[in-house]
Write a protein that holds these residues in place. Structure first.
Motif, mmCIF file in Angstrom:
data_model
loop_
_atom_site.group_PDB
_atom_site.id
_atom_site.type_symbol
_atom_site.label_atom_id
_atom_site.label_comp_id
_atom_site.label_asym_id
_atom_site.label_seq_id
_atom_site.Cartn_x
_atom_site.Cartn_y
_atom_site.Cartn_z
ATOM 1 N N ILE A 71 0.842 -1.205 0.000
ATOM 2 C CA ILE A 71 0.000 0.000 0.000
ATOM 3 C C ILE A 71 0.869 1.244 0.000
ATOM 4 O O ILE A 71 0.710 2.149 -0.830
ATOM 5 N N PHE A 72 1.806 1.290 0.930
ATOM 6 C CA PHE A 72 2.671 2.472 1.032
ATOM 7 C C PHE A 72 3.661 2.543 -0.123
ATOM 8 O O PHE A 72 3.946 3.631 -0.641
ATOM 9 N N GLY A 73 4.198 1.386 -0.539
ATOM 10 C CA GLY A 73 5.160 1.390 -1.636
ATOM 11 C C GLY A 73 4.557 1.902 -2.932
ATOM 12 O O GLY A 73 5.142 2.748 -3.619
ATOM 13 N N VAL A 74 3.368 1.410 -3.272
ATOM 14 C CA VAL A 74 2.688 1.861 -4.493
ATOM 15 C C VAL A 74 2.328 3.337 -4.389
ATOM 16 O O VAL A 74 2.508 4.103 -5.349
ATOM 17 N N ALA A 75 1.819 3.747 -3.229
ATOM 18 C CA ALA A 75 1.443 5.155 -3.050
ATOM 19 C C ALA A 75 2.650 6.075 -3.200
ATOM 20 O O ALA A 75 2.561 7.154 -3.803
ATOM 21 N N ALA A 76 3.789 5.651 -2.661
ATOM 22 C CA ALA A 76 4.998 6.472 -2.744
ATOM 23 C C ALA A 76 5.500 6.598 -4.172
ATOM 24 O O ALA A 76 5.854 7.692 -4.635
ATOM 25 N N LEU A 77 5.541 5.490 -4.892
ATOM 26 C CA LEU A 77 6.003 5.537 -6.284
ATOM 27 C C LEU A 77 5.032 6.321 -7.153
ATOM 28 O O LEU A 77 5.443 7.062 -8.051
ATOM 29 N N ARG A 78 3.753 6.172 -6.873
ATOM 30 C CA ARG A 78 2.745 6.959 -7.597
ATOM 31 C C ARG A 78 2.954 8.451 -7.326
ATOM 32 O O ARG A 78 2.870 9.278 -8.234
ATOM 33 N N SER A 79 3.232 8.782 -6.086
ATOM 34 C CA SER A 79 3.480 10.177 -5.711
ATOM 35 C C SER A 79 4.692 10.723 -6.453
ATOM 36 O O SER A 79 4.660 11.833 -6.996
ATOM 37 N N TYR A 80 5.758 9.941 -6.481
ATOM 38 C CA TYR A 80 6.964 10.379 -7.183
ATOM 39 C C TYR A 80 6.697 10.535 -8.672
ATOM 40 O O TYR A 80 7.161 11.487 -9.307
ATOM 41 N N LEU A 81 5.922 9.604 -9.223
ATOM 42 C CA LEU A 81 5.593 9.650 -10.652
ATOM 43 C C LEU A 81 4.799 10.901 -10.992
ATOM 44 O O LEU A 81 5.057 11.571 -11.999
ATOM 45 N N LEU A 82 3.829 11.260 -10.125
ATOM 46 C CA LEU A 82 3.000 12.431 -10.388
ATOM 47 C C LEU A 82 3.788 13.733 -10.286
ATOM 48 O O LEU A 82 3.357 14.763 -10.798
ATOM 49 N N GLY A 83 4.943 13.659 -9.643
ATOM 50 C CA GLY A 83 5.791 14.841 -9.557
ATOM 51 C C GLY A 83 6.740 14.992 -10.728
ATOM 52 O O GLY A 83 7.483 15.964 -10.811
ATOM 53 N N CYS A 84 6.720 14.021 -11.648
ATOM 54 C CA CYS A 84 7.600 14.085 -12.824
ATOM 55 C C CYS A 84 7.179 15.236 -13.730
ATOM 56 O O CYS A 84 6.037 15.690 -13.707
ATOM 57 N N SER A 85 8.091 15.653 -14.556
ATOM 58 C CA SER A 85 7.793 16.735 -15.480
ATOM 59 C C SER A 85 6.774 16.276 -16.517
ATOM 60 O O SER A 85 6.641 15.088 -16.817
ATOM 61 N N ALA A 86 6.054 17.224 -17.077
ATOM 62 C CA ALA A 86 5.065 16.922 -18.111
ATOM 63 C C ALA A 86 5.722 16.240 -19.309
ATOM 64 O O ALA A 86 5.134 15.358 -19.946
ATOM 65 N N GLU A 87 6.962 16.608 -19.597
ATOM 66 C CA GLU A 87 7.669 16.015 -20.729
ATOM 67 C C GLU A 87 7.883 14.520 -20.514
ATOM 68 O O GLU A 87 7.659 13.708 -21.421
ATOM 69 N N ASN A 88 8.286 14.140 -19.286
ATOM 70 C CA ASN A 88 8.525 12.727 -18.999
ATOM 71 C C ASN A 88 7.218 11.935 -19.067
ATOM 72 O O ASN A 88 7.200 10.808 -19.558
#
Length: 329
Positions: A305-322
Motif C-alpha cells: 500500500i505504502f510502496g505503491v502510493a509512494a512511487l505513484r506520488s513520485y511519478l506524479l511529480g515528474c515533469s510533463a515532458e517525462n
C-alpha cells in the motif's frame, strides 16, 4: 529520465503491478496484515484478528487509483453499524477499547468522499475526540471505558486523531496537543519511535499529512518537518521507511521541488528494489508494535500500500515532458 538512474516507465510499471497485487489481495475482510514477529526483520505469517487500519490506509493513500469494486469492498468492511461514533481498531473483536485515531481517520475519509451529511453529529464526534485528553491536554489513544489504559498517549495516534478535527473546519482547542507534538518533533524525540509505531519516519509522515489540512498548523510545522526529513533521507532501508519519506515530500507540497526530488532519488531506487516483479508485492515490513512489548505487526500488504502510493506520488511529480514520453511510447 527524472534523474541519472531513475526510469519513469519502470516506476509506472511498478505502480501498475503493485495495484494489481492489492486488487487481488482485497477480500470481503478488506486488506489485512498477516505477519507477527519480534522485530521488523523477523516477521512470520500468522493469522490474527482482522483490523480496519490497513484498509483505511489503502483508501487514504490509493482511493483514486483502486477500482470501484475494490473501493466498495474496503468501505463495506471498514464501515461500522453506526457512523458519527467512536470505532475500534479491530473489526469483529473488542480486544482493546475504541480509539480516537481510527475514529478520526474513518470519518475523515467519509467526509472526503462526501458521505457525511449530518454536520451536527460530525461535530459531536469531533467534540468527543477533542475532549479525550489527559490532564496535560494531550489527546489520549483510547476512549473510556479504558481499564488499565488510562492516560495512554502516542504522538502518532494523537496526530491522526486531529485529522477529522482539522478537516471539520472548526477551531478546536488543540494548543496543548499541538505544543506536545511540536516539542516531540523539534527536540527529535521522534527518532526513538513512539509507543505503537517504531519508525521515526511514521511520525514525520502522519504529522505532515495531518497538518497539511490546516493553514495555521502547516505554517507552524512544515518547515521543521522538512528539516528533519532531509536528515532522515537514506538513513534506513525498510520499505515502509522509504515509502513514508517519499510520501512526506508530497504532503509538504514539495513533490515538484527539484532539490527534494534529487535528494530522495536514492530512497526511490531502494524502494523499487523491495518489489517482487512477479507478484507486485513489496517486502513485508511492520508499521505497528504492541506498546512496550517487542511484538511487531505487518506484512506484504501494508508495505505494498505504502510502496505503491509512494512511487505513484513520485511519478506524479515528474515533469510533463517525462509523462508525455511515457504515455506515448
Amino acid at each position: 529520465m527524472t534523474g541519472k538512474h531513475i526510469n519513469v516507465k519502470s516506476i509506472y510499471n511498478s505502480v501498475r503491478v503493485g495495484l494489481g497485487y492489492l486488487e487481488k489481495s482485497c477480500k470481503e475482510t478488506g486488506l489485512q496484515n498477516d505477519c507477527i514477529g519480534t522485530s521488523r526483520s523477523t516477521l512470520n505469517t500468522t493469522k490474527h484478528a482482522e483490523d480496519i487500519f490497513c484498509s483505511l490506509m489503502a483508501l487514504d493513500l490509493l482511493g483514486t487509483s483502486l477500482s470501484q469494486q475494490t473501493k466498495k469492498k474496503l468501505y463495506e468492511f471498514v464501515l461500522p453499524k453506526h457512523i458519527y461514533f467512536p470505532i475500534n481498531y479491530y473489526k469483529f473483536e473488542r480486544l482493546i477499547p475504541d480509539d480516537a485515531e481510527n475514529s478520526s481517520l474513518l470519518h475523515y475519509l467519509l467526509k472526503r468522499e462526501g458521505y457525511l451529511v449530518n454536520k451536527e453529529k460530525l461535530l459531536g464526534l469531533c467534540r468527543l475526540i477533542s475532549l479525550n485528553t489527559n490532564k496535560e491536554g494531550h489527546i489520549q489513544v483510547y476512549f473510556p471505558p479504558r481499564p488499565n489504559r488510562e492516560d495512554r498517549v502516542d504522538p502518532c495516534c494523537g496526530t491522526n486523531a486531529m485529522r477529522i478535527l482539522y478537516a471539520s473546519g472548526n477551531d478546536w482547542k488543540l494548543e496543548a496537543n499541538e505544543d506536545f507534538l511540536y516539542s516531540f518533533l523539534a527536540e527529535e524525540r521522534f527518532l526513538a519511535g513512539t509507543r505503537y509505531y517504531s519508525s521515526p519516519d511514521t511520525f514525520l509522515f502522519f504529522l505532515a499529512r495531518t497538518t497539511s489540512l490546516n493553514e495555521r498548523a502547516k505554517g507552524r510545522f512544515h518547515a521543521v518537518i522538512h528539516d528533519k526529513l532531509k536528515q532522515r533521507i537514506g538513513s534506513s532501508n525498510f520499505p515502509l521507511d522509504l515509502a513514508m519519506r517519499i510520501l512526506t515530500i508530497e504532503d509538504l507540497g514539495l513533490a515538484k521541488c527539484t532539490e527534494m526530488r534529487r535528494r530522495i532519488e536514492s530512497d526511490v531506487m531502494a524502494l523499487l528494489e523491495h518489489q517482487c516483479k512477479e507478484s507486485g508485492s513489496f517486502t513485508k515490513d511492520s508499521l505497528w508494535k504492541m506498546g512496550s512489548a517487542d511484538t511487531f505487526f505487518g506484512g506484504e500488504v501494508i508495505s505494498t500500500i505504502f510502496g505503491v502510493a509512494a512511487l505513484r506520488s513520485y511519478l506524479l511529480g515528474c515533469s510533463a515532458e517525462n509523462i508525455h514520453h511515457l504515455i506515448t511510447e
